[in-house]
Design an enzyme around this catalytic site. Structure first.
Site, PDB file in Angstrom:
ATOM      1  N   ARG A  31      54.551  36.184  43.933  1.00  0.00           N
ATOM      2  CA  ARG A  31      53.275  36.328  44.628  1.00  0.00           C
ATOM      3  C   ARG A  31      53.056  37.686  45.274  1.00  0.00           C
ATOM      4  O   ARG A  31      52.140  38.404  44.913  1.00  0.00           O
ATOM      5  CB  ARG A  31      53.142  35.238  45.704  1.00  0.00           C
ATOM      6  CG  ARG A  31      51.751  35.216  46.330  1.00  0.00           C
ATOM      7  CD  ARG A  31      51.621  34.170  47.404  1.00  0.00           C
ATOM      8  NE  ARG A  31      51.802  32.831  46.879  1.00  0.00           N
ATOM      9  CZ  ARG A  31      51.792  31.737  47.636  1.00  0.00           C
ATOM     10  NH1 ARG A  31      51.638  31.848  48.940  1.00  0.00           N
ATOM     11  NH2 ARG A  31      51.946  30.539  47.115  1.00  0.00           N
ATOM     12  N   HIS A  77      47.002  31.033  36.334  1.00  0.00           N
ATOM     13  CA  HIS A  77      47.227  31.153  37.781  1.00  0.00           C
ATOM     14  C   HIS A  77      46.582  29.964  38.505  1.00  0.00           C
ATOM     15  O   HIS A  77      45.428  30.051  38.942  1.00  0.00           O
ATOM     16  CB  HIS A  77      46.608  32.476  38.259  1.00  0.00           C
ATOM     17  CG  HIS A  77      47.115  32.936  39.602  1.00  0.00           C
ATOM     18  ND1 HIS A  77      48.384  33.431  39.795  1.00  0.00           N
ATOM     19  CD2 HIS A  77      46.517  32.982  40.813  1.00  0.00           C
ATOM     20  CE1 HIS A  77      48.545  33.765  41.064  1.00  0.00           C
ATOM     21  NE2 HIS A  77      47.427  33.501  41.706  1.00  0.00           N
ATOM     22  N   TYR A 121      27.620  36.762  40.758  1.00  0.00           N
ATOM     23  CA  TYR A 121      26.665  37.881  40.682  1.00  0.00           C
ATOM     24  C   TYR A 121      27.254  39.127  40.042  1.00  0.00           C
ATOM     25  O   TYR A 121      26.536  39.937  39.471  1.00  0.00           O
ATOM     26  CB  TYR A 121      26.173  38.255  42.096  1.00  0.00           C
ATOM     27  CG  TYR A 121      25.452  37.140  42.799  1.00  0.00           C
ATOM     28  CD1 TYR A 121      24.278  36.604  42.260  1.00  0.00           C
ATOM     29  CD2 TYR A 121      25.941  36.617  43.984  1.00  0.00           C
ATOM     30  CE1 TYR A 121      23.618  35.567  42.905  1.00  0.00           C
ATOM     31  CE2 TYR A 121      25.288  35.579  44.631  1.00  0.00           C
ATOM     32  CZ  TYR A 121      24.120  35.048  44.081  1.00  0.00           C
ATOM     33  OH  TYR A 121      23.474  34.035  44.713  1.00  0.00           O
TER      34      TYR A 121
END
Length: 807
Positions: A31, A77, A121
């Site tokens: 991580r 993931h 967006y």
């Protein structure tokens, strides 16, 4: 019967330790820390790989970020979409990453810390340089492992055509480890890697001839080459990063500071807000306005000065008190051989070079295998074309494809692979042109195989390939360096005028320790009345000073308090003021004895101390300039029951006169006491008889006809012309007797003062009776006279203290 429950009786520490160990291993490896080979954390690697697999590359149109995030979560993931999108956005922010790995259309955040637009967006694709990280991944260059649900495979590392860990840096916090690797210049890092390949024994100093230091995407100025060298040697080091600024002239003689580059990862909006707060709180003087004029052409923060503002001083103040200058701490931790390790520059480059050797070796092995397979096919096709009629006849006589392959193998000796290629051959391939093409391809394959075998057979040729590929990346993607490196960390000195508005004020300190400053307007309004104080108190100092001055307050225990005038509580003249213990903590039994106003701590001025047990100490005033002032500082070192009784500011050529309790007086030059440091005790000023103590030590200038005023405990006062009644001597003597000795009720000196005729002296008795004495009304006497009684000892008690009336 159901299986009985299996219970384990284990200590809690063991269970928690074991589980936390597994969790820690996961966050360290999977991580928060980057791999030394490709400089990527797992989530970043998965984002880039997913975009590559999806064909979302720099030469194709942009795609919605949400689609990529969905792919990453669905395939590689299994975490929250926000963590994936945040990581993806960071890879696209050109103020965080030196060479962006993701190109993004739409709002991807800002230097002001604004959040990016939602992923529905924005649109994204891999950048061109990111493709260099993934290039050749389909040629078995790296190992793949099954993904979380075993439906597909993902790479454990990317081939990484350039040293991405150093180029883009990394930051992360894991369990027990953290990493902070700054970004560097692509061209410099590649030159450093090439140097390390050509000369594996090169030193950090050698590498630093090409890798100058960090190259932050936001530019700025890095100071401290020693810190960089230490970091490159050990993995840990400290540098100073400051913004880039210029001072520009404005109309009317004013100036403005223009900041065009900020330190790495500093939030611009917060910086501008902090500067404006410092201006509004009047912590910094001379600033008219702070505004942000940043637009799409670049960062531009304006600090506009007032007419008399000191731009350079203000800039230094902001360097010291805001994030316009920060300390960056290298902590170069990365995963190597599945283990986190703190590494220096050489180790990081060596690990990258080893990775590249493995990648190029595996790629060459893969390409050699493919070339040999193709060569085998081409050889078969060329042989088939040379006996074309027989081949066609054999195929036509066969029952089916399988039979045709068998017949070709049996009759002409073709292998199974060659026979497969021949039966799949299209008729147009039998033209003369195609035969030439096959022969040409055979030649090329021969050369390729020879080249690949040479690479695999020679370390030198392998390194040459890596160097050529690195140079190609450098030529294609390297840009100008943005950060300037400076050798030394500049010490920031801030003039008090920058922080404090210059204003003349009235400062008052009482013997009881109450202090205040008042505006001259408040003082004038009181018509010259004494400052407010308790009935039993008296004025020790009442002086006009400037807010940029300093007041040194001395105590009987040999301490001094360093009080900048602007920090003294501002009160009206008729208010009591605040006790000095509220500003600097002093002991309950500690008394204030003297205060010295200081305009400048310059050469040629000295502090002279007199103690009760007859010591004198002289030190340069400038040695009492303090940086820290939150507690009492040592002014003179006292031994045993000794106390400091007098402190004077002198010019180096003053006269000292000392009086003892038993009536002795000694007059000598100030220079008799040599200069010592502040923490010293001093030297003997007067040779005291047993049971005698010093009751006063005064200073007066050379060549002035001044009188010595003496008061005794019995309430008698006398005045002596110093030059006529006393003889100048040297220190450490007994001195001369200044009172006539009486066998019954002898006089003892309560205090002395050097006076002029216009002075008024105050005497205080044990019963706190205060008696004023006008000096001009006292007639001069010689040493053998005990003076005139002015206090009734029977009514008022002994005289215990005298002082000049300051009014």
């Amino acid at each position: 019967m159901a299986n009985p429950e299996k219970l384990l009786d284990l200590p809690l520490e063991e269970v928690i330790g074991d589980r936390f160990g597994i969790y820690s291993k996961y966050i360290i490896q999977e991580r928060a820390l980057p791999d030394v080979r490709d400089g990527l954390k797992p989530v970043q690697r998965r984002i880039l790989f997913a975009m590559h697999q999806d064909g979302n590359t720099h030469d194709k149109p942009f795609r919605k970020s949400a689609k990529t995030v969905g792919n990453v979560i669905g395939n590689y993931h299994p975490h929250g979409d926000s963590s994936v999108y945040d990581a993806m956005v960071r890879l696209s922010q050109d103020w965080k990453v030196r060479n962006v790995l993701v190109e993004m259309h739409g709002n991807n955040g800002s230097l002001d810390g604004d959040p990016p637009a939602a992923m529905r967006y924005t649109e994204a694709r891999l950048s061109a340089i990111a493709s260099e990280l993934i290039r050749d991944i389909d040629k078995e260059t790296v190992d793949f492992v099954p993904n979380f649900d075993d439906t597909t495979e993902e790479p454990i590392v990317l081939p990484s055509r350039f040293p991405n860990l150093l180029v883009n840096g990394s930051t992360g916090i894991s369990a027990g480890y953290a990493t902070d690797i700054p970004p560097h210049h692509l061209g410099e890092v590649i030159d450093g890697a090439i140097m390390a390949m050509e000369n594996p024994d090169c030193t950090v100093e050698d590498l630093m001839t090409v890798i100058k230091g960090p190259d932050f995407p936001t530019g700025g100025i890095v100071q401290g080459i020693d810190g960089i060298k230490k970091a490159y040697r050990t993995g840990k080091g400290k540098i100073v990063v400051r913004g880039r600024s210029t001072i520009e002239p404005l109309k009317g003689g004013r100036e403005q500071i223009v900041i065009t580059e900020l330190p790495y990862e500093v939030n611009k909006a917060n910086l501008v807000k902090k500067m404006e707060e410092l201006r509004l709180d009047r912590k910094v003087e001379g600033v008219a306005e702070v505004r942000d004029e940043t637009d799409r052409t670049g960062t531009r923060v304006i600090i506009e000065m007032k007419k008399d503002g000191d731009a350079a001083g203000v800039l230094n103040y902001f360097y010291k008190n805001t994030d316009l200058q920060i300390t960056y701490n290298f902590n170069m931790v990365a995963i190597i051989n599945k283990t986190p390790k703190l590494m220096g520059l050489k180790e990081i480059l060596a690990a990258y070079i080893e990775h590249q050797k493995e990648v190029v070796t595996r790629r060459s092995t893969y390409e050699l295998k493919k070339a040999k397979e193709r060569q085998h096919i081409v050889d078969g096709l060329i042989k088939a074309v040379s006996i074309l009629d027989e081949v066609i006849q054999t195929i036509r006589a066969s029952k089916d494809k399988k039979d045709a392959k068998n017949n070709l193998s049996e009759q002409f000796g073709f292998t199974d692979a060659q026979a497969e290629a021949i039966v799949n051959l299209q008729l147009y391939r039998l033209t003369n042109t195609d035969i030439e093409t096959l022969q040409k391809e055979a030649e090329e394959l021969k050369e390729t195989i020879s080249r690949l075998e040479a690479i695999l057979g020679s370390e030198k040729k392998l390194i040459r390939v890596i160097k050529n590929e690195l140079n190609t990346v450098k030529k294609k993607y390297a840009t100008e360096r943005r950060t300037t490196i400076e050798n030394d960390i500049e010490e920031i000195k801030i003039d008090l005028e920058v922080m404090v508005a210059s204003e003349d004020v009235m400062v008052a300190l009482t013997k009881g320790g109450y202090i205040k400053r008042s505006s001259l307007r408040s003082y004038t309004a009181s018509n010259g009345e004494d400052t407010a104080m308790k009935d039993s108190d008296r004025i020790l100092l009442q002086s006009e000073m400037n807010t940029t001055d300093t007041l040194l307050v001395f105590t009987n225990k040999g301490h001094y308090l360093y009080l900048p005038v602007h920090e003294i509580p501002d009160k009206r003249w008729k208010e009591l003021g605040q006790h000095v213990a509220n500003l600097v903590p002093i002991d309950e039994d500690e008394e204030v004895i003297q205060a010295v106003p200081v305009n400048e701590f310059n050469e040629g001025h000295y502090l002279t101390f007199i103690t009760k047990n007859g010591l004198i100490k002289r030190t340069e005033l400038k040695q009492y300039q303090a940086q820290r002032r939150s507690k009492p500082l040592v002014a003179i070192k006292l031994k045993g029951d000794d106390e400091c009784i007098d402190v004077h500011l002198t010019n180096g050529s003053s006269n000292i006169i000392i009086a003892t309790r038993l009536g002795y007086g000694l007059w000598f030059d100030e220079e008799e006491a040599g200069l010592v440091r502040p923490r010293a005790s001093g030297v003997k000023a007067v040779n005291l008889k047993d049971g005698d103590i010093v009751t006063g030590g005064k200073v007066f200038p050379e060549g002035q006809n001044q009188d010595l005023f003496i008061a005794t405990q019995r309430g008698a006062v006398k005045k002596m012309a110093i030059g006529q009644t006393l003889e100048k001597s040297s220190r450490a003597r007994r001195g001369v007797v200044m009172l006539r000795e009486l066998k019954k009720s002898p006089h003892r000196i309560a205090g002395i003062e050097v006076v002029n005729d216009e002075d008024i002296m105050m005497l205080r008795t044990e019963n706190d009776i205060r008696v004023p004495v006008t000096v001009s009304e006292i007639r001069s006497t010689d040493r053998y006279n005990n003076g005139t009684f002015v206090v009734d000892q029977d009514e008022s008690g002994n005289v215990i203290e005298i002082w000049k009336n300051l009014k």
